[in-house]
Design a protein around this motif. Structure first.
Motif, PDB file in Angstrom:
ATOM      1  N   GLU A 105      32.333 106.865 -21.242  1.00  0.00           N
ATOM      2  CA  GLU A 105      32.150 105.428 -21.462  1.00  0.00           C
ATOM      3  C   GLU A 105      30.907 104.930 -20.764  1.00  0.00           C
ATOM      4  O   GLU A 105      30.194 104.062 -21.251  1.00  0.00           O
ATOM      5  N   GLU A 106      30.648 105.485 -19.573  1.00  0.00           N
ATOM      6  CA  GLU A 106      29.513 104.999 -18.769  1.00  0.00           C
ATOM      7  C   GLU A 106      28.164 105.390 -19.363  1.00  0.00           C
ATOM      8  O   GLU A 106      27.121 104.952 -18.882  1.00  0.00           O
ATOM      9  N   VAL A 107      28.180 106.251 -20.369  1.00  0.00           N
ATOM     10  CA  VAL A 107      26.941 106.568 -21.081  1.00  0.00           C
ATOM     11  C   VAL A 107      27.094 106.145 -22.548  1.00  0.00           C
ATOM     12  O   VAL A 107      26.978 106.942 -23.470  1.00  0.00           O
TER      13      VAL A 107
ATOM     14  N   GLY B   4      25.212 107.437 -16.118  1.00  0.00           N
ATOM     15  CA  GLY B   4      25.717 106.067 -16.125  1.00  0.00           C
ATOM     16  C   GLY B   4      24.848 105.187 -15.244  1.00  0.00           C
ATOM     17  O   GLY B   4      23.864 105.640 -14.657  1.00  0.00           O
ATOM     18  N   SER B   5      25.271 103.937 -15.115  1.00  0.00           N
ATOM     19  CA  SER B   5      24.441 102.957 -14.430  1.00  0.00           C
ATOM     20  C   SER B   5      24.613 103.004 -12.907  1.00  0.00           C
ATOM     21  O   SER B   5      25.458 102.334 -12.334  1.00  0.00           O
ATOM     22  N   ILE B   6      23.773 103.837 -12.272  1.00  0.00           N
ATOM     23  CA  ILE B   6      23.738 103.932 -10.803  1.00  0.00           C
ATOM     24  C   ILE B   6      22.807 102.819 -10.308  1.00  0.00           C
ATOM     25  O   ILE B   6      21.698 102.675 -10.791  1.00  0.00           O
ATOM     26  N   LEU B   7      23.261 102.014  -9.350  1.00  0.00           N
ATOM     27  CA  LEU B   7      22.451 100.911  -8.850  1.00  0.00           C
ATOM     28  C   LEU B   7      21.802 101.311  -7.526  1.00  0.00           C
ATOM     29  O   LEU B   7      22.509 101.546  -6.533  1.00  0.00           O
ATOM     30  N   PRO B   8      20.462 101.428  -7.500  1.00  0.00           N
ATOM     31  CA  PRO B   8      19.763 101.913  -6.297  1.00  0.00           C
ATOM     32  C   PRO B   8      20.150 101.168  -5.022  1.00  0.00           C
ATOM     33  O   PRO B   8      20.219 101.766  -3.953  1.00  0.00           O
ATOM     34  N   ARG B   9      20.472  99.872  -5.122  1.00  0.00           N
ATOM     35  CA  ARG B   9      20.774  99.135  -3.885  1.00  0.00           C
ATOM     36  C   ARG B   9      22.019  99.647  -3.169  1.00  0.00           C
ATOM     37  O   ARG B   9      22.222  99.371  -1.997  1.00  0.00           O
ATOM     38  N   TYR B  10      22.855 100.412  -3.874  1.00  0.00           N
ATOM     39  CA  TYR B  10      24.067 100.928  -3.247  1.00  0.00           C
ATOM     40  C   TYR B  10      23.908 102.357  -2.716  1.00  0.00           C
ATOM     41  O   TYR B  10      24.872 102.956  -2.252  1.00  0.00           O
ATOM     42  N   LEU B  11      22.701 102.946  -2.819  1.00  0.00           N
ATOM     43  CA  LEU B  11      22.584 104.383  -2.567  1.00  0.00           C
ATOM     44  C   LEU B  11      22.331 104.807  -1.124  1.00  0.00           C
ATOM     45  O   LEU B  11      23.018 105.676  -0.589  1.00  0.00           O
TER      46      LEU B  11
ATOM     47  N   GLY C 240      13.288 102.589  -7.022  1.00  0.00           N
ATOM     48  CA  GLY C 240      14.023 103.094  -8.183  1.00  0.00           C
ATOM     49  C   GLY C 240      14.725 104.402  -7.844  1.00  0.00           C
ATOM     50  O   GLY C 240      14.418 105.040  -6.829  1.00  0.00           O
ATOM     51  N   VAL C 241      15.658 104.815  -8.695  1.00  0.00           N
ATOM     52  CA  VAL C 241      16.455 106.034  -8.449  1.00  0.00           C
ATOM     53  C   VAL C 241      15.569 107.257  -8.184  1.00  0.00           C
ATOM     54  O   VAL C 241      15.909 108.122  -7.363  1.00  0.00           O
ATOM     55  N   GLU C 242      14.393 107.298  -8.837  1.00  0.00           N
ATOM     56  CA  GLU C 242      13.507 108.475  -8.705  1.00  0.00           C
ATOM     57  C   GLU C 242      12.974 108.658  -7.284  1.00  0.00           C
ATOM     58  O   GLU C 242      12.515 109.733  -6.923  1.00  0.00           O
ATOM     59  N   LYS C 243      13.041 107.619  -6.461  1.00  0.00           N
ATOM     60  CA  LYS C 243      12.538 107.712  -5.074  1.00  0.00           C
ATOM     61  C   LYS C 243      13.635 108.171  -4.098  1.00  0.00           C
ATOM     62  O   LYS C 243      13.397 108.320  -2.906  1.00  0.00           O
ATOM     63  N   TYR C 244      14.841 108.339  -4.593  1.00  0.00           N
ATOM     64  CA  TYR C 244      15.948 108.740  -3.719  1.00  0.00           C
ATOM     65  C   TYR C 244      16.130 110.256  -3.744  1.00  0.00           C
ATOM     66  O   TYR C 244      15.697 110.929  -4.685  1.00  0.00           O
ATOM     67  N   PHE C 245      16.733 110.778  -2.710  1.00  0.00           N
ATOM     68  CA  PHE C 245      17.048 112.211  -2.669  1.00  0.00           C
ATOM     69  C   PHE C 245      18.383 112.414  -1.972  1.00  0.00           C
ATOM     70  O   PHE C 245      18.874 111.520  -1.273  1.00  0.00           O
TER      71      PHE C 245
ATOM     72  N   HIS D  82      30.428  99.408  -9.688  1.00  0.00           N
ATOM     73  CA  HIS D  82      29.420 100.481  -9.662  1.00  0.00           C
ATOM     74  C   HIS D  82      28.872 100.740  -8.257  1.00  0.00           C
ATOM     75  O   HIS D  82      27.850 101.396  -8.110  1.00  0.00           O
ATOM     76  N   SER D  83      29.548 100.234  -7.240  1.00  0.00           N
ATOM     77  CA  SER D  83      29.203 100.640  -5.873  1.00  0.00           C
ATOM     78  C   SER D  83      30.211 101.715  -5.458  1.00  0.00           C
ATOM     79  O   SER D  83      31.214 101.917  -6.145  1.00  0.00           O
ATOM     80  N   PRO D  84      29.991 102.394  -4.325  1.00  0.00           N
ATOM     81  CA  PRO D  84      30.972 103.396  -3.876  1.00  0.00           C
ATOM     82  C   PRO D  84      32.262 102.758  -3.351  1.00  0.00           C
ATOM     83  O   PRO D  84      33.224 103.450  -3.091  1.00  0.00           O
ATOM     84  N   SER D  85      32.254 101.450  -3.154  1.00  0.00           N
ATOM     85  CA  SER D  85      33.433 100.755  -2.635  1.00  0.00           C
ATOM     86  C   SER D  85      33.833  99.606  -3.550  1.00  0.00           C
ATOM     87  O   SER D  85      33.675  98.439  -3.202  1.00  0.00           O
ATOM     88  N   GLU D  86      34.353  99.938  -4.704  1.00  0.00           N
ATOM     89  CA  GLU D  86      34.845  98.915  -5.626  1.00  0.00           C
ATOM     90  C   GLU D  86      36.180  98.416  -5.095  1.00  0.00           C
ATOM     91  O   GLU D  86      36.937  99.191  -4.508  1.00  0.00           O
TER      92      GLU D  86
END
Ligand code: CO
Ligand code: ZN
Length: 330
Positions: A194-196, A86-93, A121-126, A302-306
């Motif tokens: 739904e998210e996909v 689903g749509s993970i937003l890097p700014r919230y990670l 981008g998501v690929e730079k996160y771990f 789509h943040s951890p704190s909706e």
């Protein structure tokens, strides 16, 4: 209602892995229906009422999946790389935490970059799960996780991960409890994936062959700065007019607005520039279906704190109950 929302949001169920949340919802709806099914994609299909003369078969959908991450590879040093479900937003990670379905928890960060102002981008996160190398890493390629964030009760407003769309699952359950009589055959669908791209609702809508489809989902609240949208927290459910994926049937929009007015339920009109819901899928099922959607205003989608307002939940239950209890003339 708050404790139901707390239980539903805190139960993990990333797209494609809805077994645990389905179990929780199934328990809640078991006393409310004599016909409960699970289809091949895992959607929970719950029937209430029979079609009487003048009644319609109505599919009402809320998705039980939430956005998540899936392990794509494990680095030699034990850092876990991942892709999105689903749509993970890097700014919230960065700085956040995740919980894998096997119970392992970890913290998220990203590679060092010279350009600190740019969000990678998501690929730079771990994910750091506390491993010292790939040998002792407690998760492997293909394992999935969701945000790890506790429920926060602020009184009138509440915040958690997965308000999208568990808050709507709660609205459906409460509506089922509320409906006393109906001339309609109501088919409540707690959809998967739904998210996909709304895959669970697609197969469910095909099987159900409804006359009318209504999705209940969250929509971004326009009352935080910089959002060009006139849907505000605490002003009632939003009746979808259009989003990127659908133009709601104008007859359905009018019926929803008229019903709200007749029952003195506050509501708003939604015109959304991003995303769509299961209503799009229902509208395009088979040879097409009358469709519309009720949206619950939500900040930080789509943040951890909706974050949602309890009044909007109460009013959504009232409106959905009123819509489904009477003869629908479109
Ligand atoms: Co969503
Ligand atoms: Zn949603």
């Amino acid at each position: 209602m708050k404790s139901l929302i707390q239980t539903l949001t805190q139960t993990p169920g990333p797209s494609g892995y809805e077994q645990e949340i389905r179990k929780v919802i199934r328990e809640a709806v078991t006393p409310l229906s004599k016909s409960i099914q699970v289809d091949a994609l895992g959607s929970l299909i719950v029937r209430v009422g029979e079609k009487k003369p003048g009644g319609l078969r109505v599919m009402v959908a809320a998705h039980m999946d939430e956005i998540g991450v899936i392990v794509s590879h494990v680095e030699k040093k034990g850092f876990v790389r991942f892709s999105n479900l689903g749509s993970i937003l890097p700014r919230y990670l960065a700085g956040g935490r995740v919980r894998f379905l096997n119970g392992v928890r970890g913290v998220i960060n990203h590679d060092r970059s010279e350009e600190l102002a740019r969000i990678p981008g998501v690929e730079k996160y771990f994910i750091d799960v506390g491993a010292t190398s790939d040998k002792d890493c407690p998760v492997k390629v293909g394992d999935v996780a969701v945000f790890d964030r506790e429920f926060l009760d602020m009184g009138k407003r509440v915040s958690s991960k997965a308000m999208d769309d568990r808050v709507a699952c709660a609205v459906l359950i409460e509506t089922m409890r509320n409906i006393k009589t109906t001339p309609n055959e109501l088919v409540f669908v707690f959809s998967t994936q739904e998210e996909v791209q709304s895959r669970g609702a697609q197969t469910a809508a095909y099987a159900i062959e409804a006359d009318l489809g209504i999705a209940v989902d969250v929509t971004p609240s326009g009352d935080i700065l910089g959002v060009n949208m006139q849907v505000y927290l605490g002003q009632g459910p939003a009746i979808k007019v259009r989003d990127v994926g659908m133009i709601a049937d104008p007859k359905v929009v009018k019926w929803m607005a008229d019903t709200a007015k007749k029952n003195q339920i506050p509501c708003q009109m939604e015109v959304l520039d991003v995303g769509s819901t299961d209503a799009r899928t229902m509208q395009l099922a088979r040879s097409g279906m009358l469709a519309g959607a009720l949206s619950i205003p939500c900040r930080y989608v789509h943040s951890p704190s909706e974050l949602v307002d309890m009044d909007d939940i109460t009013q959504s239950v009232k409106l959905l109950t009123a819509l489904l209890s009477e003869r629908i003339q479109l």
